[in-house]
Design a protein around this motif. Sequence first.
Motif, short mmCIF file in Angstrom:
data_model
loop_
_atom_site.label_atom_id
_atom_site.label_comp_id
_atom_site.label_asym_id
_atom_site.label_seq_id
_atom_site.Cartn_x
_atom_site.Cartn_y
_atom_site.Cartn_z
N VAL A 10 28.96 33.66 44.79
CA VAL A 10 30.34 33.15 44.79
C VAL A 10 31.27 34.16 45.44
CG1 VAL A 10 32.31 32.59 43.31
CG2 VAL A 10 30.05 31.66 42.79
N GLU A 11 31.10 35.42 45.05
CA GLU A 11 31.93 36.50 45.60
C GLU A 11 31.72 36.63 47.11
OE1 GLU A 11 32.93 41.01 44.17
OE2 GLU A 11 30.81 40.47 44.36
N PHE A 15 34.56 35.99 50.08
CA PHE A 15 34.88 37.09 50.98
C PHE A 15 34.65 36.70 52.44
CE2 PHE A 15 33.59 40.81 53.48
CZ PHE A 15 34.71 41.62 53.32
N ALA A 16 33.51 36.06 52.71
CA ALA A 16 33.16 35.71 54.08
C ALA A 16 34.03 34.59 54.62
CB ALA A 16 31.68 35.29 54.15
N SER A 17 34.49 33.73 53.75
CA SER A 17 35.28 32.58 54.20
C SER A 17 36.61 33.01 54.80
CB SER A 17 35.52 31.62 53.03
OG SER A 17 36.39 30.59 53.41
N GLY A 18 37.33 33.89 54.12
CA GLY A 18 38.64 34.30 54.60
C GLY A 18 39.71 33.26 54.36
N GLY A 54 43.00 46.04 44.40
CA GLY A 54 43.80 45.55 45.52
C GLY A 54 43.42 44.14 45.97
N ILE A 55 42.33 43.61 45.41
CA ILE A 55 41.88 42.26 45.76
C ILE A 55 41.88 41.39 44.51
CG2 ILE A 55 39.98 40.87 46.67
CD1 ILE A 55 41.23 42.63 48.76
N ILE A 56 42.36 40.16 44.64
CA ILE A 56 42.34 39.21 43.53
C ILE A 56 41.82 37.87 44.03
CG2 ILE A 56 44.26 40.30 42.29
CD1 ILE A 56 46.10 38.12 43.43
N ILE A 57 41.51 36.98 43.11
CA ILE A 57 41.09 35.62 43.46
C ILE A 57 42.13 34.67 42.87
CG2 ILE A 57 39.33 33.85 43.11
CD1 ILE A 57 37.26 36.13 42.94
N GLN A 65 40.45 31.19 46.56
CA GLN A 65 40.53 32.09 47.72
C GLN A 65 40.64 33.53 47.26
OE1 GLN A 65 43.70 31.19 50.45
NE2 GLN A 65 43.13 32.80 51.88
N MET A 66 40.02 34.43 48.02
CA MET A 66 40.12 35.86 47.77
C MET A 66 41.27 36.39 48.63
SD MET A 66 37.07 38.71 48.10
CE MET A 66 36.13 38.00 46.75
N VAL A 67 42.24 37.06 48.01
CA VAL A 67 43.42 37.55 48.72
C VAL A 67 43.77 38.97 48.28
CG1 VAL A 67 44.37 35.21 48.96
CG2 VAL A 67 45.03 36.62 47.00
N SER A 68 44.66 39.60 49.02
CA SER A 68 45.13 40.93 48.64
C SER A 68 46.21 40.80 47.57
CB SER A 68 45.70 41.67 49.86
OG SER A 68 46.75 40.92 50.44
N ALA A 69 46.31 41.81 46.72
CA ALA A 69 47.32 41.81 45.66
C ALA A 69 48.72 41.95 46.27
CB ALA A 69 47.05 42.95 44.68
N GLU A 70 49.65 41.25 45.68
CA GLU A 70 51.01 41.18 46.22
C GLU A 70 51.67 42.55 46.35
OE1 GLU A 70 55.26 38.95 45.14
OE2 GLU A 70 53.48 38.62 43.92
N GLU A 71 51.40 43.45 45.40
CA GLU A 71 52.10 44.75 45.41
C GLU A 71 51.74 45.63 46.61
OE1 GLU A 71 49.11 45.05 41.89
OE2 GLU A 71 50.24 43.50 42.97
N TYR A 72 50.67 45.29 47.32
CA TYR A 72 50.27 46.11 48.47
C TYR A 72 50.66 45.47 49.81
CZ TYR A 72 47.65 48.18 44.68
OH TYR A 72 47.31 48.77 43.49
#
Length: 231
Positions: A10-11, A15-18, A54-57, A65-72
């Motif tokens: 799943v992970e 990640f690969a999907s983007g 720094g990464i969340i789902i 979707q896997m995305v970057s955390a808002e604070e960064y």
Amino acid sequence: MSELNIRNAVEAILFASGASVPVSRMATALELSEKETKKHLEALMKEYEDKNGGIIIIRLDDAYQMVSAEEYAPQIRTVMDLRRNTPLSQAAMEVLAVIAYNQPVTKAFIEQVRGVDCSGVIGSLTAKDLIEEKGRLELPGRPLIYGTTENFLRCFSISDLSELPEIPSSEPKVRDEAEESDEDDSQLSIFQGDAEDEEPVTEAEDDVQDETDAMIAMEVGEIIKAATEDF
């Protein structure tokens, strides 16, 4: 596959999907039911949340979707040389609010609420992928109907439309029981009257409702402003 292998798969897929991956597509790839797949997705999402990295789902309706955390975001913006776009205008925020809370809606409905032509604003919001065509009504002329997109959910940081802020109430404030008890029956009878003696006020009520709808659109537009400031 073992539970660990499923979780790792799943992970890897996310990640690969983007981009967001529908639960149904993920279930097909893993040869699991959608219910089981969603259980693994939710568990993995919780793991990432607990890591506080720094990464969340995130969930977007029936997709993840896997995305970057808002604070960064500032650091990411600097590294990728991303520039902020012009924020949405007041008109765009109002149109977006009308669509978000009433979708699917026609252009005519939006213009009835706002009282002005909205062709340009609708085109701009469509270009920014905040709204999209959702089909046509089976009415003369078959008018297009519009709704918000998955990108709208992403920008607004919500999983589905049920998480939108409540619309400001347009109902008149109800007096408390203490106030009502102070009025005697003779005073109340002045306002009650006989229904047949009253003149219809449909047109006036329509004007008030139109004004209320416009005010709600403006207030909700302000709520949406922060979530779409980069667009």
